[in-house]
Scaffold this motif. Structure first.
Motif, mmCIF file in Angstrom:
data_model
loop_
_atom_site.group_PDB
_atom_site.id
_atom_site.type_symbol
_atom_site.label_atom_id
_atom_site.label_comp_id
_atom_site.label_asym_id
_atom_site.label_seq_id
_atom_site.Cartn_x
_atom_site.Cartn_y
_atom_site.Cartn_z
ATOM 1 N N LEU A 158 0.814 -1.218 0.000
ATOM 2 C CA LEU A 158 0.000 0.000 0.000
ATOM 3 C C LEU A 158 0.846 1.267 0.000
ATOM 4 N N ILE A 159 1.911 1.292 0.811
ATOM 5 C CA ILE A 159 2.660 2.543 0.992
ATOM 6 C C ILE A 159 4.115 2.444 0.541
ATOM 7 N N GLY A 160 4.517 1.299 -0.015
ATOM 8 C CA GLY A 160 5.896 1.128 -0.455
ATOM 9 C C GLY A 160 6.758 0.528 0.650
ATOM 10 N N ILE A 165 8.775 -0.149 6.144
ATOM 11 C CA ILE A 165 9.885 -0.479 7.047
ATOM 12 C C ILE A 165 9.999 0.564 8.153
ATOM 13 N N GLU A 166 9.864 1.824 7.790
ATOM 14 C CA GLU A 166 9.937 2.891 8.793
ATOM 15 C C GLU A 166 8.801 2.743 9.808
ATOM 16 N N LYS A 181 -1.654 10.653 3.400
ATOM 17 C CA LYS A 181 -0.669 11.119 2.425
ATOM 18 C C LYS A 181 0.086 9.939 1.798
ATOM 19 N N LEU A 182 0.369 8.923 2.626
ATOM 20 C CA LEU A 182 1.142 7.777 2.141
ATOM 21 C C LEU A 182 0.282 6.713 1.463
ATOM 22 N N GLY A 183 -1.035 6.751 1.725
ATOM 23 C CA GLY A 183 -1.914 5.759 1.119
ATOM 24 C C GLY A 183 -2.308 4.623 2.040
ATOM 25 N N ALA A 184 -1.961 4.730 3.330
ATOM 26 C CA ALA A 184 -2.341 3.686 4.282
ATOM 27 C C ALA A 184 -3.825 3.740 4.584
ATOM 28 N N ILE A 185 -4.413 4.937 4.484
ATOM 29 C CA ILE A 185 -5.861 5.087 4.559
ATOM 30 C C ILE A 185 -6.317 5.912 3.357
#
Length: 714
Positions: A158-160, A165-166, A181-185
């Protein structure tokens, strides 16, 4: 109603939409325990066999969505044979995959916390909408674990991989704006509109306005990384995370390994590797220790809540007597948590120092973006510096933090007792002086106790609340509640020389002094004990604490425990003290200190120090150094438990963790002893019988070892 269980309910709404409701009827929060997993599997089966379902939303009427797995239940499972653990992971993972594979679109409505297994549940859905107050994340590495319900597989897709990892390695909850912003939601909304937005989203998916099948396929496909990108991404990640995590914290590195190994696999095949990775870490000593810390911390929080409910006095205003760095730190801590405080001293210079200390801490918070300038101004305004006792007369609780001198403290305590109201609580921030001694001349000793903060106050989580002989339960409860309101973890201890933390630290320092007397090099000892996991070795720690401070503690502890804490003739600490080498504060102690480019003290070794304390005569085996340093500390902790100075093993260990920086991956002195095996600890002590009573095994430990018991047996 499609399903009505203890943890889950499922109902049909209008227009063919099902609502899966996580609402544990027996708990204040939702958790994934085995019964919840079983009910969820039954809900999935019902949904698969119910005609006319066009889509489903997952909701919770509780203030949070799902806080994660029920670690109290799963802990015992970690001791099962590996094959059994892998089998359990496969079965649990199949339930999550079963929800992901429902033949219609799914939307998760995240309110409050969705962490660990809670967020992994959300990741099985096609879309996620979060309340603006929500927090999401995968914090399993904080427990020495990795996500085990598909988090290492679904989140990277979903977020790369870099972002995933972070998230996993840092183990922090994330605000919905960042997750969006990252696409997790997929959307953020106000809490009151959450269900409405989720319903609209699932309707849009069911009617074809949102391509839910494409979203699902994306989560189940291999990662979109070519070979070069993959090599660079994972090599960099392993270097950065490994530098912080290894060798003591294997979980973050195992998570990276799983993500890398499964990057080019379809999701279902990849899940098998995650199951293996989860079992790799869940059966390590680090996971056992860190899960135990989590449970111990829950105990402290529970006790603080009970104290807040039972206290017959709520602390809404406080006062600190004695400004300076310690007083300023205490005043800052109280004011920053919304409890106004008066800071009283006898001279303006001290008040200025105290206010400057508070302002310095606040300025740093502003620079780091942790608080606004407006918030800083409010905190500063709620600290009232004063030269007059009249300013403290309305305080609900007073912390005396003047110089560590019994006569001075006695005078100040009597003076302030005559000023404050009859129901106010009086406490002393003493680190060594008996609470019963300080209570002798007070008119209301039942409303007096110790409140020992650790320096620097804003960073150290622990407060020792010391119960005197006449201190009432109500006084202790109110003081614990105040410490908790300040954001601190309180451990209640009975009055004794050194209280708890300093009492058990001194045998550790004494073990260090005996090693030096026998010809050891303090540099080797520091290196070995830092490798053991302490934030710094004993020589460096003594320099930071202050050689003078440590030296002055000797008298109190030697008087209290002459058989095992008496002064050592020619002790290096005494030699340094008499040479005016007090450590960092004077510029030299065991080490010599220079300022680095940022103005921070940097330690270097001046070979001339050996002319003063003696030249090292031999190199010791590392294991012998560890045993000679740790056994006296462990034994003193056991004695404190045996004598009822501290109530529980959990509180003993948490006080060491929060007050001394005991290595978290070892769980505390008693958890470490359990890990070694109590019989092995007893046997190790036999080698050092000639070193004195400090190495004598306490009766409680002998009995437990003989009966094959452990401190955390339950």
């Amino acid at each position: 109603m499609i399903y009505d269980g203890q943890s889950l309910q499922c109902q049909m709404l209008d227009n063919g939409i099902a609502e899966v409701i996580f609402d544990n009827k027996n708990e204040s929060v939702n958790k994934f325990d085995n019964s919840t997993l079983k009910e969820w599997a039954e809900v999935i089966d019902r949904l698969n066999n119910t005609d006319g379902v066009r889509g489903a939303i997952a909701t919770s009427p509780k203030p949070v969505f799902i806080v994660g797995a029920d670690i109290t239940e799963f802990l015992s499972m970690f001791a099962e044979p590996r094959e059994q653990m892998v089998k359990w992971c496969v079965e649990a993972g199949a339930i999550f995959s079963g929800y992901e594979d429902l033949p219609f679109p799914t939307v998760c409505a995240i309110n409050g916390f969705a962490l660990g297994g809670g967020f992994e549940m959300a990741l099985t859905c096609d879309f996620r909408v979060a309340s603006s107050t929500a927090r999401v994340g995968l914090p399993e590495t904080q427990l020495g674990l990795i996500p085990g319900f598909g988090g290492t597989i679904r989140l990277p897709r979903l977020i790369g991989s870099d972002n995933a990892i972070e998230w996993i390695a840092m183990a922090k909850p994330h605000k919905p704006e960042n997750a969006l912003k990252l696409g997790a939601i997929d959307a953020v909304t106000e809490p009151e509109k959450l269900r409405e937005v989720a319903l609209q989203m699932v309707e849009d998916a069911a009617s074809g306005k949102l391509d839910w099948k494409a979203r699902r396929a994306e989560k189940q496909a291999p990662l979109k990384l070519n070979k070069l990108e993959s090599t660079m991404a994972f090599t960099t990640a392993k270097g950065v995370v490994g530098a912080k995590a290894l060798p003591h914290y294997p979980a973050p590195m195992e998570a990276i390994r799983v993500i890398e190994e499964t990057a080019q696999m379809p999701a279902r095949e990849a899940l098998k590797e995650e199951h293996e990775g989860f079992v790799n870490v869940c059966q390590t000593s680090q996971a056992s220790a860190m899960v135990q810390i989590f449970l111990n911390d829950q105990l402290l929080k529970k006790k603080a809540k009970v104290a807040a409910k039972t206290a017959n006095k709520k602390v809404e205003s406080a006062a600190v007597l004695g400004a300076g760095i310690m007083g300023g730190g205490i005043a800052y801590q109280s004011a920053s948590k919304g409890i106004p405080v008066v800071m009283k001293d006898i001279n303006t210079a001290a008040l200025d120092l105290g206010m400057n200390e508070a302002i310095k801490i606040l300025n740093k918070g502003v620079q780091l973006g942790k608080l606004t300038a407006d918030k800083m101004a409010k905190v500063v305004a709620s600290i009232t510096p004063s030269l007059d006792y009249s300013a403290v007369q309305h305080a609900d609780l007073v912390v005396e933090a003047v110089v560590e001198n019994p006569k001075v403290k006695d005078t100040v305590l009597q003076e302030v007792e005559g000023v404050i109201s009859e129901d106010a609580i009086l406490t002393s921030n003493t680190s060594t002086i008996s609470i019963d001694l300080l209570a002798k001349n007070l008119k209301r000793p039942e409303q007096f106790c110790g409140m020992h903060f650790f320096n620097p106050v804003h960073k150290m989580p622990l407060v020792e609340v010391i119960r005197g002989e006449k201190t009432t339960d109500e006084t202790v409860a109110a003081t614990v509640a105040y410490a908790s309101a300040m954001g601190k973890s309180a451990v209640v201890v009975k009055d004794c020389p050194g209280f708890y933390v300093n009492r058990v630290l001194f045998p550790y320092f004494r073990g260090f002094s005996l090693l030096l007397k026998d010809g050891a090099d303090f540099r080797q000892i520091d290196k070995v004990m830092a490798g053991f996991g302490w934030p710094m070795g004993p020589a460096y720690l003594l320099d930071v604490v202050g050689i003078d401070t440590a030296y002055h503690c000797v008298d109190v502890l030697a008087a209290g425990f002459p058989d095992r804490m008496s002064a050592i003739e020619g002790d290096a600490v005494e030699v340094l003290f008499k040479a005016d080498k007090y450590g960092q504060k004077s510029g030299s102690g065991f080490y010599t200190y220079e300022k680095d480019k940022k103005g921070r003290p940097k330690k270097i070794v001046d070979e001339n120090i050996f002319d003063l304390i003696g030249t090292p005569a031999k190199e010791f085996d590392n294991q012998e150094i560890i045993e000679r340093m740790m056994l006296p500390l462990i034994f003193e902790v056991v004695r404190c438990l045996e004598e009822g100075i501290v109530d529980t093993a959990a509180e003993c260990d948490m006080a060491l963790l929060f007050g001394l920086g005991f290595p978290p991956f070892r769980g505390g002195a008693l958890k470490y002893a359990d890990e070694l095996g109590l019989a092995n600890v007893v046997a190790a002590a036999e080698k050092y019988a000639d070193l004195g009573v400090g190495y004598a095994v306490p009766e409680l430990l002998k009995t437990m070892a003989a009966d094959n018991k452990t401190f955390y047996g339950a």
